[in-house]
Design a protein around this motif. Structure first.
Motif, short mmCIF file in Angstrom:
data_model
loop_
_atom_site.label_atom_id
_atom_site.label_comp_id
_atom_site.label_asym_id
_atom_site.label_seq_id
_atom_site.Cartn_x
_atom_site.Cartn_y
_atom_site.Cartn_z
N ILE A 690 0.84 -1.20 0.00
CA ILE A 690 0.00 0.00 0.00
C ILE A 690 0.88 1.26 0.00
O ILE A 690 0.62 2.21 -0.75
N GLU A 691 1.92 1.27 0.81
CA GLU A 691 2.80 2.45 0.84
C GLU A 691 3.49 2.65 -0.51
O GLU A 691 3.59 3.77 -1.01
N GLU A 727 -6.46 -5.68 6.54
CA GLU A 727 -7.30 -4.47 6.51
C GLU A 727 -6.96 -3.54 7.67
O GLU A 727 -6.92 -2.32 7.51
N ALA A 728 -6.70 -4.15 8.82
CA ALA A 728 -6.36 -3.33 9.98
C ALA A 728 -5.05 -2.58 9.73
O ALA A 728 -4.93 -1.37 10.00
N GLU A 729 -4.08 -3.32 9.15
CA GLU A 729 -2.78 -2.69 8.88
C GLU A 729 -2.95 -1.56 7.85
O GLU A 729 -2.38 -0.48 8.00
N ILE A 730 -3.73 -1.83 6.83
CA ILE A 730 -3.93 -0.83 5.78
C ILE A 730 -4.64 0.41 6.34
O ILE A 730 -4.29 1.55 6.02
N ALA A 731 -5.59 0.16 7.24
CA ALA A 731 -6.28 1.29 7.87
C ALA A 731 -5.27 2.17 8.60
O ALA A 731 -5.34 3.42 8.54
N ASP A 732 -4.32 1.50 9.28
CA ASP A 732 -3.25 2.25 9.96
C ASP A 732 -2.48 3.11 8.97
O ASP A 732 -2.19 4.28 9.23
N VAL A 733 -2.12 2.49 7.84
CA VAL A 733 -1.34 3.22 6.83
C VAL A 733 -2.12 4.45 6.37
O VAL A 733 -1.57 5.56 6.29
N PHE A 734 -3.39 4.26 6.08
CA PHE A 734 -4.21 5.38 5.60
C PHE A 734 -4.24 6.50 6.63
O PHE A 734 -4.13 7.68 6.31
N LEU A 735 -4.37 6.08 7.89
CA LEU A 735 -4.43 7.06 8.97
C LEU A 735 -3.11 7.83 9.07
O LEU A 735 -3.09 9.06 9.10
N GLU A 736 -2.01 7.06 9.08
CA GLU A 736 -0.68 7.69 9.19
C GLU A 736 -0.43 8.66 8.06
O GLU A 736 0.14 9.72 8.24
N GLU A 740 -6.04 7.82 1.26
CA GLU A 740 -6.57 6.48 1.00
C GLU A 740 -6.50 6.15 -0.49
O GLU A 740 -6.59 7.04 -1.33
N ILE A 741 -6.33 4.89 -0.77
CA ILE A 741 -6.43 4.46 -2.17
C ILE A 741 -7.35 3.23 -2.24
O ILE A 741 -7.66 2.63 -1.22
N ILE A 742 -7.75 2.90 -3.44
CA ILE A 742 -8.59 1.71 -3.61
C ILE A 742 -7.67 0.50 -3.75
O ILE A 742 -6.64 0.57 -4.43
N TYR A 743 -8.02 -0.58 -3.09
CA TYR A 743 -7.25 -1.81 -3.24
C TYR A 743 -8.20 -2.99 -3.22
O TYR A 743 -9.37 -2.85 -2.85
N LYS A 744 -7.68 -4.14 -3.66
CA LYS A 744 -8.51 -5.34 -3.65
C LYS A 744 -7.79 -6.46 -2.91
O LYS A 744 -6.56 -6.54 -2.97
N ILE A 745 -8.56 -7.29 -2.24
CA ILE A 745 -7.97 -8.48 -1.63
C ILE A 745 -8.67 -9.71 -2.23
O ILE A 745 -9.90 -9.79 -2.24
N GLY A 746 -7.87 -10.57 -2.75
CA GLY A 746 -8.44 -11.78 -3.36
C GLY A 746 -7.62 -12.99 -3.00
O GLY A 746 -6.71 -12.92 -2.17
#
Ligand code: ADP
Ligand code: MG
Ligand code: MG
Length: 879
Positions: A690-691, A727-736, A740-746
């Protein structure tokens, strides 16, 4: 009333057939018929059908009365048309007997010319033509050919005699022999025939003919032919046809001759007639190479009328067949006859050029052009090949399986490190090993090519080589490799370290010494052709790429994104493996976090660079997949160093390493299971992705939408668990980052249970990517790394073909894929579906994936053009 069963028709006159009947009349026969229909000058004759050759076996390998009767009728007709006869030695009917299956097949019976000559009729021919030298020349040719082709008497027995007579009389060429010399030769030849076969040379033309026809039928099942069919997947029940045709004579004097020509240049594709001929010669003298043939242009001076007629016919045939033709002709006393036409064999480059030119000339459509280019040919075009003339002089050592195309020459080294250091010294090296493993990667990358004694087409060496586009030959079982003594031997030929060999990754051939190469060249025609391919295909083709360099390579070859980025490959690089090892060997989460932070820096930078290289195209990144022990050091010194650096005793350390070993690592602690034990590793990777994406987006001024892929899920709860962590980690990244960006998990669908429960899994997944390697491995219960040892046996015994790791097993594994597609779509109609296994680069499998309506396939960068072509062909296959 009694039904009248009409006798099956086994014999067709040339005037009765046409080009669409190759299955029944064979390729040669169908085209002779077609040319007859077109009014082109063809010596009269008839074709005995392929069905007759099949029936021949049911009749106990002999000609049966009904067939003989039909042949007899055709003969009577031929005698009437030609005014010659098998029964009249004064006006003998001479014919050629030519085999011809539906698909041209070397290894079958060769042609017999001048059949019908006997000790009586040769005299008649001499009188009739006023040319005894010609008559006896024809007879000695006939005896030799009949003996060779029908009776298997080695040709050298005759050739030796011929050479001797020429030497005695100090003659350079066959055509300088005089009639008496030829008569003597005929007598000698008959003696040889008698000696070798125990029979007198047959003196009844009908008997000669029947024997020749039977020989053609039998040749369908000779060893060479069977092997050829096996190699080229040609069914055994096609059978071969036999053509019987009035002889025309190119050896009748200086106003006669024989030749072959291509309507376009078969090596470049240039639009020019390219051919050769010999004056006063017969049959295959042109190809035999005894005399040097002259270029077809010279014919204009010698026989302008035949030359211009030939140009005209060549043009007519090319237009009629809408393709480049390979034509055989003979001139008898100034009169031109055509003896064969067929679509000419050509190099890959010529194939593309001819197809593109024919479209531009308005002769064929783009679709036809695409149909005509073989995916294998395209493969050839993308890799360098050995110079075809140089290869003829090369000393072949042995043959393995061509696993990754290309041609390479270099010094032999037996360990990967030595290859890598050789590269630094500017030495071209071939890595030779019994088999390769993950540790050899750097050496493989540095090598010119790879040769292994073991393994099949999906062995580690093969898969990696194709991935990095290196020429590779595997499974060369004739080779004995002694890694200790550093020798490679083929029988008693020994190659030492530092000796030069050459390997051909297409054919699997291995040669001694260096062989010159011709470079792969992508022309403007190639570009044009590939645009048509893109316009037609609906399946997207992405690439498997693990580094920024791979990404650029893939894009250049037309990839529409990265369908699989395998993060673990990033960790094998020298400066990184240490952090990875320490991370694995940490005893606590907090200790592990230190090393994870080191890895985070590296991964973030990688992803950033790859996203930038992709410039907006999509990338699917797979979380760490292989069992951890694969990363661990093996070298005692390295083990010691790491233990010291981590402040642990060697015994403790080794004990811990042992505890990580598994009996069956492929079915062990790997894939999503790692994430469940070490969620912090998955979190680190998600953060890096994500970063990296956010940074790349800023850099390019474009949005990046990464796709995070969880491997080896079999139970939906595995996916839900990891998803929550990520998702929790990504939420942290967005907060820091305040962004935000769009991503997919599959997830990958590669465990059979996942395919079966795909509806439940789809609820948690934004996309599915079919990992067909593992799906095949687990679906069959075949270990991919060991299956090579017994799968060949399966193929030989007709139990399973083709290799399911190479071409998807539609019936079984394909059904799992199909089931998952339906189940997935039933809950999420728009779920994105793709394939990222090796099958994504295999044309037959691609056809299947296209039919399933998947969105994309992903394959190694070098397979991308082939996959694109296969995807376009799949569209055409549908209609
Ligand atoms: P191949 O399949 O090996 O090309 P062909 O049946 O075409 O074998 O025969 C080889 C050559 O023999 C021909 O190219 C031609 O030169 C010669 N040949 C065959 N039939 C005749 C014939 N009826 N008259 C003269 N030459 C012939
Ligand atoms: Mg031949
Ligand atoms: Mg021929």
């Amino acid at each position: 009333m009694e039904a009248i069963v009409k006798a099956k028709k086994f014999v067709y006159e040339f005037s009765e057939g046409n080009k669409s009947q190759a299955t029944l009349l064979g390729g040669k026969g169908a085209n002779l018929a077609e040319m007859t229909r077109l009014g082109i000058q063809i010596p009269e004759g008839f074709t005995i059908t392929t069905e007759a050759s099949i029936q021949f076996y049911q009749e106990g390998k002999q000609l049966w009365d009904a067939l003989k009767e039909q042949i007899e009728n055709a003969l009577i007709d031929l005698e009437r048309k030609t005014g010659k006869s098998f029964d009249d030695p004064k006006k003998p009917l001479l014919v050629s007997v030519r085999s011809g299956a539906a698909i041209s097949m070397p290894g079958m019976m060769d042609t017999v010319l001048n059949l019908g000559l006997t000790t009586e009729s040769v005299k008649g021919l001499a009188v009739q033509t006023g040319n005894p030298a010609f008559a006896y020349d024809s007879y000695r040719r006939f005896i030799q050919m009949f003996a060779d082709v029908v009776k298997g008497v080695p040709r050298v027995f005759f050739e030796r005699e011929l050479e001797q007579v020429k030497a005695v009389h100090q003659l350079e060429f066959d055509y300088q022999l005089t009639a008496p010399q030829l008569m003597d030769l005929v007598t000698t030849y008959q003696k040889i025939y008698q000696r070798e076969t125990g029979e007198a040379f047959p003196q009844v033309p009908r008997e000669q003919l029947y024997q020749a026809v039977e020989a053609v039928f039998r040749s369908w099942n000779n060893e060479r032919a069977i092997l050829y069919r096996e190699l080229h997947h040609i069914p055994d029940d096609l059978g071969t046809a036999v053509n019987v045709q009035r002889m025309v004579f190119g050896n009748l004097g200086n106003d006669s001759g024989t030749g072959v020509a291509f309507t376009r240049n078969p090596s470049t594709g240039d639009k020019e007639l390219l051919g050769e001929f010999l004056i006063n010669a017969q049959g295959e003298d042109v190809v035999a190479g005894i005399r040097t043939p002259r270029p077809i242009k010279d014919l204009e001076r010698l026989d302008s009328s035949s030359y211009h007629q030939f140009l005209e016919i060549a043009r007519t045939l090319e237009n009629h067949y809408e393709d480049m033709q390979d034509i055989e002709f003979t001139i008898e006393s100034g009169k031109l006859y055509l003896l064969q036409t067929r679509s000419g064999k050509r190099t890959a480059a010529a194939a593309i050029k001819i197809a593109v030119d024919l479209v531009h000339e308005g002769k064929i459509t783009k679709e036809v052009a695409i149909k005509r280019i073989d995916t294998k040919q395209l493969d050839q075009l993308l890799h360098p090949t050995f110079d075809p003339t140089a290869i003829q002089q090369a000393a072949q050592l042995g043959k393995g399986l061509g696993a990754s195309p290309g041609a390479a020459s270099g010094k032999v080294y037996f360990d990967a490190e030595r290859v890598a250091s050789a590269k630094h010294e500017g030495i071209k090296a071939i890595l030779v090993r019994k088999e390769t493993s993950a540790e050899d990667l750097a050496g493989m990358v540095s090598s010119e090519g790879i040769l292994t004694a073991r393994g099949g087409l999906t062995s580690h060496a093969a898969v990696v080589a194709r991935g990095i586009g290196k020429c590779c030959v595997v499974g060369c079982s004739a080779a004995t490799i002694d890694e200790e003594a550093k020798t490679l031997s083929f029988g008693n030929q020994v190659i030492h370290e530092g000796d030069v060999i050459s390997i051909d990754g297409a054919s699997g051939n291995v040669y001694r010494g260096r062989i010159s190469k011709t470079k792969a060249q992508l022309t403007e025609d190639y570009d044009t052709f590939m645009t048509w391919v893109n316009d037609l295909k609906t399946l997207k083709v992405k690439a498997n790429a693990d580094t920024p360099k791979d990404v650029l390579q893939a894009l250049q070859l037309g990839a529409e994104g990265v369908g699989l980025c395998r993060t673990e490959h990033m960790f094998f690089q020298k400066d990184r493996i240490k952090s990875m090892r320490k991370m694995i060997l940490s005893h606590s989460v907090s200790e592990r976090q230190v090393y994870l932070n080191e890895l985070l820096e590296m991964q973030r930078q990688d992803f950033f660079e790859m996203f930038v290289a992709l410039n907006g195209k999509s990338m699917t990144i797979r979380l760490l997949d292989p069992p951890l022990h694969e990363f661990l050091p093996r070298d005692p010194e390295e083990i010691q160093t790491i233990a010291t650096e981590m402040g642990q005793s060697l015994t403790d350390f080794e004990h811990y390493m042992d505890s990580l070993a598994e009996v069956n690592p492929m079915l062990g602690h790997r894939g999503v299971r790692l994430g469940i034990t070490y969620p912090e590793v998955s979190r680190m990777q998600a953060r890096a992705i994500i970063e990296g994406a956010i940074l790349a987006g800023k850099e390019m001024g474009k949005k990046v939408e990464p796709q995070i892929m969880v491997p080896l899920v079999g139970i939906v709860s595995e996916l839900s668990y990891i998803k929550k962590e990520i998702e929790a980690e990504i939420a942290d990244v967005f907060l820091e980052r305040g962004e935000e960006i769009i991503y997919k998990i599959g997830t990958m669908i590669e465990v059979p249970r996942a395919a079966i429960t795909a509806d439940t899994i789809a609820k948690e997944a934004d996309f599915f990517s079919f990992g067909t390697n593992d799906l095949t491995q687990m679906g069959f219960g075949f270990s991919r790394d060991d299956a090579g040892k017994f799968l060949q046996e399966y193929e030989d015994k007709n139990l399973l073909s083709p290799n399911p790791f190479h071409t998807i097993d539609v019936e079984g594994i394909g059904k799992l894929v199909e089931m998952a597609v339906q189940l997935g779509r039933s809950v999420k109609p728009n779920i994105e579906l793709g394939v990222c296994g090796e099958h994504g680069g295999d044309p037959e499998s691609i056809n299947f994936f296209h039919k399933l309506g998947l969105e994309y396939v992903s394959c190694s960068p070098f397979r991308v053009p082939i996959a694109r072509l296969a995807a376009a062909k799949a569209v055409l296959a549908k209609v």
